[in-house]
Design a protein around this motif. Sequence first.
Motif, mmCIF file in Angstrom:
data_model
loop_
_atom_site.group_PDB
_atom_site.id
_atom_site.type_symbol
_atom_site.label_atom_id
_atom_site.label_comp_id
_atom_site.label_asym_id
_atom_site.label_seq_id
_atom_site.Cartn_x
_atom_site.Cartn_y
_atom_site.Cartn_z
ATOM 1 N N UNK A 1 44.591 44.598 25.568
ATOM 2 C CA UNK A 1 43.616 43.629 25.976
ATOM 3 C C UNK A 1 43.131 42.925 24.709
ATOM 4 N N UNK A 2 42.949 41.616 24.804
ATOM 5 C CA UNK A 2 42.525 40.832 23.640
ATOM 6 C C UNK A 2 41.193 40.160 23.950
ATOM 7 N N UNK A 3 40.297 40.156 22.974
ATOM 8 C CA UNK A 3 39.011 39.483 23.093
ATOM 9 C C UNK A 3 39.234 38.006 22.774
ATOM 10 N N UNK A 4 38.858 37.115 23.699
ATOM 11 C CA UNK A 4 39.151 35.688 23.516
ATOM 12 C C UNK A 4 37.909 34.801 23.477
ATOM 13 N N UNK A 5 36.716 35.382 23.576
ATOM 14 C CA UNK A 5 35.500 34.566 23.539
ATOM 15 C C UNK A 5 35.439 33.852 22.191
ATOM 16 N N UNK A 6 35.369 32.504 22.194
ATOM 17 C CA UNK A 6 35.494 31.760 20.929
ATOM 18 C C UNK A 6 34.382 31.998 19.925
ATOM 19 N N UNK A 14 42.743 42.742 19.203
ATOM 20 C CA UNK A 14 43.295 43.499 20.327
ATOM 21 C C UNK A 14 42.581 44.846 20.431
ATOM 22 N N UNK A 15 42.357 45.279 21.670
ATOM 23 C CA UNK A 15 41.712 46.552 21.948
ATOM 24 C C UNK A 15 42.575 47.325 22.936
ATOM 25 N N UNK A 16 42.500 48.648 22.884
ATOM 26 C CA UNK A 16 43.231 49.471 23.841
ATOM 27 C C UNK A 16 42.455 49.496 25.156
ATOM 28 N N UNK A 17 43.068 49.000 26.199
ATOM 29 C CA UNK A 17 42.429 48.937 27.520
ATOM 30 C C UNK A 17 42.231 50.344 28.076
ATOM 31 N N UNK A 43 34.475 40.774 31.451
ATOM 32 C CA UNK A 43 35.877 40.421 31.682
ATOM 33 C C UNK A 43 36.163 38.992 31.240
ATOM 34 N N UNK A 44 35.217 38.079 31.484
ATOM 35 C CA UNK A 44 35.470 36.677 31.133
ATOM 36 C C UNK A 44 35.581 36.442 29.626
ATOM 37 N N UNK A 45 35.232 37.426 28.813
ATOM 38 C CA UNK A 45 35.397 37.311 27.367
ATOM 39 C C UNK A 45 36.777 37.784 26.920
ATOM 40 N N UNK A 46 37.604 38.258 27.854
ATOM 41 C CA UNK A 46 38.902 38.828 27.511
ATOM 42 C C UNK A 46 40.049 38.028 28.113
ATOM 43 N N UNK A 47 41.259 38.376 27.707
ATOM 44 C CA UNK A 47 42.439 37.729 28.279
ATOM 45 C C UNK A 47 42.774 38.266 29.665
#
Length: 88
Positions: A1-6, A14-17, A43-47
């Motif tokens: 899982x990747x954090x995508x919040x700009x 990347x984080x381990x889900x 969730x909306x902050x992630x891919x």
Amino acid sequence: MRLVHPFHPRSGEAFEFLERMNSWRGDVVLALDEQGRRCSFPVEWTDMAPVDAFVEEAGGTCPFRTGDLVRLVDLVTGLRDGVGGMTP
């Protein structure tokens, strides 16, 4: 899982889900960071969040969504008119 919040300082990492769950804050993802510490993100902050059609169509050229700008106009108008507050 990747954090995508700009604007998050760890954006792009990347984080381990571990688990996706619904909490009092809403839909969240539980994960482990690189040091094995447990953390959670909306969730909306992630891919893992569904792709926002407007954001995808804008192709990174527009940092704001239409709905957010409309809410901002409502807030500014309310403050200017002395109403204060904002409608959801």
